[in-house]
Design an enzyme around this catalytic site. Sequence first.
Site, short mmCIF file in Angstrom:
data_model
loop_
_atom_site.label_atom_id
_atom_site.label_comp_id
_atom_site.label_asym_id
_atom_site.label_seq_id
_atom_site.Cartn_x
_atom_site.Cartn_y
_atom_site.Cartn_z
N ASP A 1 0.68 -1.24 0.15
CA ASP A 1 0.02 -0.09 0.03
C ASP A 1 0.82 1.44 -0.12
OD1 ASP A 1 -2.76 0.86 0.52
OD2 ASP A 1 -1.92 1.91 1.86
N GLU B 1 0.45 -0.81 -5.07
CA GLU B 1 -0.37 -0.06 -5.15
C GLU B 1 -0.27 1.35 -5.56
OE1 GLU B 1 -4.01 2.31 -3.10
OE2 GLU B 1 -1.85 2.42 -2.52
#
Lengths: 468, 605
Positions: free
Chosen positions: B244, B286
């Site tokens: 992330d 991501e």
Amino acid sequence: MSSPTEMLADLTDALWQWLPEQRWFAGKDRPVLGVTVVRTTTLRGHNGGGDDPELLHAVIAVDQGGAEPDHYQLLLGLRRELPEHLGHAWVATGDSRAVYDATHDPGLTARLLELIAHNSEIDGLRFVTEPGAEVDAVHRSRPVGVEQSHTSLIYGHAYILKLFRRLMTGPSPDLELHRALDAVGCPHIAAPLGAIEGRLDGASVTLGMLNEYLPNTADGWAMATASIRDLLAETESSAAGAHPEDVGGDFASEAHRLGNAVATVHRDLARALGRTEAGSGELPRVAAGMHRRLDAVLASVPSLAEHETALRAAFDQVAALSGPVTVQRAHGDLHLGQVLRAVTGWVLIDFEGEPAAPLAERIEPVSPLRDVAGMLRSFDYAAHHMLIGETEPGPHSDAAREWAGRNQQAFCDGYAEGGEDPRSQPALLRAFELDKAVYEVGYEYANRPAWLPIPLAAIARIAGHHDL
Amino acid sequence: MSTDKRHEVQPDLEGVPHTGEATLPDGHLVEPQADEFRRARAAPSDPAWFKRAVFYEVLVRAFRDDDGNGSGDLRGLTSKLDYLRWLGVDCLWLPPFYASPLRDGGYDISDFRAVLPEFGTVDDFVVLLDEAHRRGIRVVTDLVMNHTSEAHPWFQESRRDPEGPYGDFYVWSDDGSPYPDARIIFVDTEGSNWTYDPVRGQFYWHRFFSHQPDLNFENPEVGEAMIDVLRFWLDLGIDGFRLDAVPYLFEEEGTDCENLPRTHEFLKRCRKVVDDEYPDRVLLAEANQWPTDVVEYFGDPATGGDECHMAFHFPLMPRIFMAVRRESRFPISEILAQTPAIPSGTQWGIFLRNHDELTLEMVTDEERDYMYAEYASDPRMKANIGIRRRLAPLLDNDRNQLELFTAMLLSLPGSPVLYYGDEIGMGDNIWLGDRDSVRTPMQWTPDRNAGFSLCDPGRIYLPVIMDPVYGYQSVNIEAQSNSSQSLLNWTRRMIQVRHQHPAFGLGEFSELDSSNPSVLAYARRWGAPGSTDERHDMVICVNNLSRFPQPVELELSEHAGEVLVELTGGVHFPPVGELPYLLTLPGHGFYWFEVVASERDREAV
């Protein structure tokens, strides 16, 4: 065995039959009085061995009673046995060989690309690669489906070769403008890569133009139609009617980009070939041309008469304009069918100018507003062509008018970002639109009477309002 | 990112192994080690599995409640693995299930080595992994490397003792003036990337919420600690991580502090650990950015890619929605044409919906207005820069469009990621706060709580969907698995077809010429074209983006003499000739074809 020219000369009866059936044959409205073979060139000879096809280039003269005959370019294949898949291309049989339209035979059209790639010259036919371009001769061709005045071949996914059918001596505006725009790096054209040139009646003639092929394009008309279709369906499912800005298929962002592309092409044409301030006689001359075309259409279309006063007034207004007017080379026949949506943006094609006009007229510098007016008219056509046969005004016609207005404005907004806002010369723009609509009235009256209400309604609307 | 404040402090980890149970003499916290737990059996070895896999994103909280406390848990998810295997899922993607105060949907991690107690324990996770691997299903999860929760013991130590071993774990400053060129990402809630900490008397750096301090990757110990976190889960058997917020790991004065070279260096280090010690595991980046920028996260093409194995293709998704509403293929054609080639050992992840809003960051302002107008008629449907709705309501529950979108998801280049519930056309609840609208309980049966939980309905973490169209009484797995014509069975069938054709996962993508702007047609080719090798596969996908029937002529002459076989029914279409291949499609219809050598191969004998 006779020479190719002799052999073909024996087949003029067959050509007589065959020519009028060809989509690209321009003289369908008049009888053919005579066909003569002007010249032939063997581009690919018989290499012995089996049924090796030959490729013949021919120019024929067709007499239809005019002062001068019309010249057409033919590419013919010769084979002892015509394979079944080429049966539809058969023209005649001569010297016990089938003579057929070679543009359907990829085995033969490959030769044209090869000749261009090698800058070959055969018997006065010059096949040239554009300076700096590289042409790779490996691709196989296929003909493009539907075309009006020429025949195009697509080679693989790399090139498109446009073969002019009816030949006009003098520089081809299409090739000339493509070259000029390419030289200044215009992004909104398919780059020219080669050409086929020759001589006819002692003058140069362009026989073909090879361009970069842009895969996966859709023409502006098909794009606009998809949008209209969506809007009309929404008007049916919504009691309150539908507005183009509210439905998913809204076209305004595309129209905006298109306007910008057209402005860029105009700017690049001016950069390449100049832009001048026309003298004080220009506008009266333009207006006189509009009046003249109106006279001709009025003579044959009675329903136009009720608009005559308004039209004359609009044209007179142009003659009376005082400001300077800039003129330059332009597309000349711009409409939604002459623009392609490619993956990266809009591309303009077919810079031949108005096909019916003589060359001298097609290469004259004009106000670029003529192209803009052509597009504005095309938006109007796109909006209304699906309503043909609907006589009562209602939600459909309201929606169509809104669609046309919204996209015309979006087009002008996009144009204004890349050039002068076309709406800053409202009288001239309006007159160009009306002039185009008058032409459309004449065309529809003769060819598609059901479509006549489209330009007539537009004339009533435009001439009735003095603002765009 | 949720503003939920159910837990203000470090959740109670008493009784389970967690970070900081003891402190070493040098001040370091004792952290749980992988060898204190069982390990899951390995999934079948297959280095390219992620290129062919169908991913399924599932929220642990939303799938199945095993212990009846109203919230889904790891054991509940484990109990539903047979369903996921039946559906054809190859890999589960679980958003974070770590210990967390849950102020940002679990992306605010307070202990990288403990499971959120309401979800279960690390042992429960190992059982899930083991059972999944037994069924041939892999599991990847989110890992946030950029920051921790302020409740993480590392941060507590760092603010308490600037001279201790964690003093330099976060980015501290006396005045909060460094890095002025870094943008503020959460403009709605944050006024600065610096927040003053009264305990330490200094400002700390945070690219996201102020309760999520950024780790200081300048400190080599931080990099080592994060790599040890990777090793902890990889040792237990996890199949990979969705990393992330990767663009923000390092900071540098005079830059926007995004995508810095040192961030890439660190990812290369992580990748090397995976390659050397844990073959077949993947890293998924991501990075909500343009494809030309995202490709940087695949690493060096000469090596086949030496950073992340996968990255999400964010800009494609909104353009699929746009293209269908515009009835024009160009939004999709354009973005795919702008998508650069990626290294040989990498793959895009593509999706239609996920647990976040339908993000509209990667579109122009004008396109965003368009998407709002078309897909978020009610202002409540918007969230942040996007639309917080599920797939079925976005498409007016139109079965034809649901099938068309799913068919494109399963056939465009990249590994498809399904979002739990979309396979049955679950609805959303826009009256719930933030993105909870798309995070309601999975609808298993028409029984109480949709079969999600046996708890008192009032205890459930979010109410099940109950409206007349999407309510669980009619939209549920049980009903749809019993109906051969259901969206569920259709989706399952399409996944099966996809699995039968390596071209979908491994093939080259090329758009096919079509003059109809409403029809998007493309070929997926795997192996040498025209080769007689068994390992050759080619499929053609034709999608009608218009609601109206459309004809299309495809230029397929290079396949003259070959035959198109429709993939769901095996029907042989007419052979390809020299002329353009004419197809007609119903409104929002699509075809998947296999291109086979000749009719004779399949004649009856």
